[in-house]
Design an enzyme around this catalytic site. Structure first.
Site, mmCIF file in Angstrom:
data_model
loop_
_atom_site.group_PDB
_atom_site.id
_atom_site.type_symbol
_atom_site.label_atom_id
_atom_site.label_comp_id
_atom_site.label_asym_id
_atom_site.label_seq_id
_atom_site.Cartn_x
_atom_site.Cartn_y
_atom_site.Cartn_z
ATOM 1 N N GLY A 152 11.134 -2.152 -4.591
ATOM 2 C CA GLY A 152 10.915 -1.365 -3.382
ATOM 3 C C GLY A 152 9.629 -1.780 -2.684
ATOM 4 C CB CYS A 153 8.554 -1.397 0.801
ATOM 5 S SG CYS A 153 9.100 0.306 1.081
ATOM 6 C CE1 TYR A 154 4.603 3.737 1.205
ATOM 7 C CE2 TYR A 154 6.824 4.553 0.913
ATOM 8 C CZ TYR A 154 5.662 4.506 1.644
ATOM 9 O OH TYR A 154 5.549 5.230 2.803
#
Lengths: 349, 349, 349, 349
Positions: A152-154
């Site tokens: 995921g991005c985070y």
């Protein structure tokens, strides 16, 4: 490109899919052979994304595993939660390599997935087969894998910023607090009041406090690296900008380590990995300095007054946080240099 | 308004000064009689701020204490660091009430001021006389005072969000971490690469990490309330927007207190104080929901997994964080209702 | 406010309705007694607009003419196209004054309405009764009227910028070209890809070229003033900002008139009308210089090389282009000074 | 890249220079051998542009013609007005190819330059030698040239949008009105109140009305194509975004030509030129749809009511309006395909 690897993109009318297309279009060893949309099959891609007019194969294909298997060698899934859980096994069975950009295959614990995502988890077999593709940390496992759970991005920004210190035992994992901020593209292209321009512009808001589905993903990786369960405080905020994520991370330092020492530790950890740039001691990166690129930039500040270190990590959420890392993983899977097709500079200003 | 209190604004060509003008122009008991600029005396204010054309007294006065004393009863100082340290004693001696929006008179310790501001501190006498005007907490001291040190923007959002919990002993002060974010207007109207549109837009950056001059101001107030020295981690970020501050604050909860309990504690603490709005349990405020207004909105989330509470506090930095609170303090000084002239709704969207 | 005029707002969950609430809340002679929403009756207004928490009467009423007649003296309609065509006659019959912010009652020609709006026009009787409330031009007709068709946002900026020159015969109406730009709030609060943050931000686009429903409204008023039919070229653009409209207008000058002469002509035309501010000769206004306020600022540049004049007119689309002018019209209807409750300064920066 | 063409960039600390670096870094036949800054020679480029850290040769060279001649084959001048007028002849004399991105060599008339730029024009010889590099129109002249005057950003968008219609005699040149809008990066990296974030954000303004130095450049090219002098009305506006230019252009149509006909005319005119994309009939392009890329997208709307055509043309001002077209011109000069190194997709969203 007669020997090019042929790629299909499922979910081509969303931001993640469009970015895979943008990046692959410049990749020397890959050819896009199919762009796929369940909702818009048969229509031109340029009707949905005029910026791609005259650039790639245009008519959207329907989602049909046989069709894909006949046209492509590798499939990128830029699909909403729930799709790849079901679809990935079929694509694998048809002999395709699969890179899943959604969150379906990232959590090894089905229980965790169902608790945080509030939907049925993927089959155990798919979860076991899927390699968590945080390239700079678990890249060795990616090589030779057929199924990648793209981070995921985070988690990408956060884990690249925390793992070297956790691994070295320089920070106390139980004190980690992650204050994360993201541009609006992270919410996807679906419409809603939460992404309405007049609501987001000139506004800064916190959302899903203590409830974000990326929390277990971060904790899973930190626990693996620490060798024991790690629980963190993680808050997400929406920034009035389109691209970019910053994770500002706080932890209590164990022992005596200066800002310079942290800088050196990270430079050694990421030696030879071009996409992580550790800033000179005391300099903090800004999101725009990686915008449009696959870089993750990291900076540090140790505070003697409090005994804490502040770590700042930035990425472009659509590139390193999604499509770019997906292609980096493809490069690793294929045995190519991980930077192939990805060594373009950030777009600034 | 023959009996109106006459007000002068020093620093009328900056954002803080312009906002005092905007707000006073709508105040029922105050008349602006002089707008002052050292650098632009003699020119029309509307040359610097066309939005004020035909709205207020136009020609900028020079900075002359006698002149001011003849025209005004109260003076607002919206001046750069260092000016009011020198000027305030003279204005007081001339019989004027003084509200200082700069940081010169906020720190009681001259040593702290010189360490963090890197310039000579104000005279001891001025520092002793100055009342720290965090209206909802120290408002009783403001009444009857002649010299107000108006709180900084970050400290206002932060302290209103922390003080009730610290006072109640519900959080451990040694664990407080403050992750603060501000719009660009907080940097003032001076030009520089750091406020260049193309550098700030579509960008999110951290700055002055562990070095911001608001750190000692926050710690001074928290220490006073806690009854013992408090040291905090405080990080500031620049958000690509013009107005607004959010402080996201983390601390370990002492005892068992739910999100609901925090909500109730704060509602009691701020009872009767119209400018602090505690959100319904579990709802978090966004900066735009107070934009252009004097409100401070606060929300909470207690996390049982980590034992920490996340507190989110938002203000408009130019209003509640500067000009609005200054006028609220004038209201208190004059014995008027603190909301006089300030009860306008936020501008949304 | 025992003798206050009681106001109801229909469409309180949209931007126009919220702005009427914001402005009326500060009006000395008006009390809001009902906020109405067909879709959300029974829920708190603050659930939809947290910025209004603790500021106005909170629970949304259903749309019921009898109920409104029992609670209110005047009704503001901030409703989608088609609603007020049907509703206004009933509200008038119940003895209420009606100010319609929608476009339903602006066009005297039912044929034009149906051609441009692509829906059934309002009854002839309502159209005849409705006064077109461009306050600075047709304000005399507003006095004593019971039913106001409040002008559209683009027409307000455009007509205030063109009418004095057309009336004086200084420009050739057949050469008028209007290049208009608007912030996103003009599109309302409804969700759609066209208002998605990531689509609008860092983007500038033209839309509804030659097809905007404000074209016949502009032409109707220009024709009336010119005394003969006027046809114009009118283009609308979307600006990545929330509030503000600029109309940049071009026309061939008839005779010899300098920039200074235009400036003087307009100052005479708008003498005594506080909400139109004509800029000093050669200075052009910017949208932010009227943001949050009821002002319309106008500037000129005559070009001797081409024989054309460029006229720039700016407003805040939500205030002077909607809610503010509606209240200005209420003031005129009630015989109050037209500026009552509206003389607040723009919010800058 | 042993046979690579070696490039030097003068003005590497500005936006134009940084963009040349970004684009050349991905060019297959070019190697950057020197980045030059008069004001910052000796310091690392990454101190000025952290986004370029670890990407290109880092230490800034001083401006020394001999040094450049020893290191490079071609020089890009991304310099303020006045520099290249003096410098270009020396660089040419030293055997270098020169691509001037500044405005110094664009106007063939020294009188015009001095009137609009308000400074001394370049020597006659340099002006005669310089080829105006509007690639899709005058590209044949670029081939084999040693000195290119790279077109301005506004002229590029405007001329590509007007020339086919002017050349075909489909519009009356005397009726052309150009309403142009630009993002803030067009103003360069110099600091000033006009580029201060808080002044520009949420603002839309007109500037240099009838006075912009791109007016004579546009008229020079239109006159050449029309075969007689053309005078135009040209207005520039500042959009609160970083990149992008839109020219909205109006003219009276000569004869009967539909929107479809214009679309077809332009498609034929630009056949084989990949960087101009004519939109499908009736579709208008938006600036973001070319952002970060070298494309110019064009759309049309003929209005039968007024007999006028509205032409909308968009570019990224930093790419097609500066660095990208400069490299396109290098490609033409070297005899390479004009698209070499430039066929990357726009960055969207």
């Amino acid at each position: 490109m007669s020997n090019a690897v042929r790629a299909a993109i499922i979910g081509a009318t969303g931001y993640g899919g469009a970015e895979v297309i943008r990046l692959l279009q410049a990749h020397p060893f890959v050819q896009i052979t199919s762009v796929i949309s369940t909702s818009s099959a048969g229509t031109p891609l340029a009707d949905h994304f005029p910026h791609l007019q005259e650039i790639v194969v245009d008519i959207l294909d329907e989602l049909n595993v046989e069709l894909i298997a006949g046209k492509a060698d590798v499939v990128f899934l830029a699909t909403p939660a729930g799709v790849s859980a079901e679809l990935s096994p079929k694509l694998l069975a048809a002999g395709l390599k699969v890179i899943d950009i959604s969150g379906d295959l990232r959590l090894k614990s089905r229980e965790d997935y169902e608790k945080w995502y509030k939907r049925t988890a993927a089959p155990e077999a798919a979860l076991e087969q899927a390699v968590y593709g945080l390239a700079e940390v678990f890249g060795d496992e990616v090589k030779g894998s057929e199924l990648i759970a793209n981070p995921g991005c985070y988690p990408t920004a956060t884990l690249l910023g925390l793992i070297p210190a956790v691994k070295a035992g320089w920070i106390d994992p139980s004190t980690i607090i992650i204050d994360a901020k993201s541009g609006v593209s992270g919410a996807g292209r679906g419409v809603g009041l939460g992404t309405h321009y007049a609501e987001v512009n000139e506004n800064f808001s916190a959302y899903k406090v203590n409830k974000h589905q990326h929390i277990p993903e971060i904790e899973q990786a930190l626990s693996r690296v620490a060798g024991h369960p790690v629980v963190t405080t993680f808050t997400t905020h929406l920034v009035p900008m389109t691209r970019g994520i910053m994770s500002t991370m706080y932890a209590t330092v164990i022992g005596e380590h200066s800002t310079e020492a942290f800088t050196e530790l990270y430079r050694q950890f990421y030696e030879g990995r071009k996409f992580v740039r550790v800033r000179n001691s005391g300099k903090m990166p800004a999101t725009k300095e990686v915008s449009g690129s696959n870089y993750c930039d990291i900076g540090f500040a140790v505070d003697e007054r409090t005994g804490r270190v502040t770590i700042v990590s930035v990425i472009d959420n659509v590139v390193k946080g999604a499509a770019g890392q997906a292609i980096q993983n493809l490069n690793l899977m294929m045995g190519w240099d991980e930077t192939t097709g990805l060594l373009f500079a950030p777009v600034y200003p």
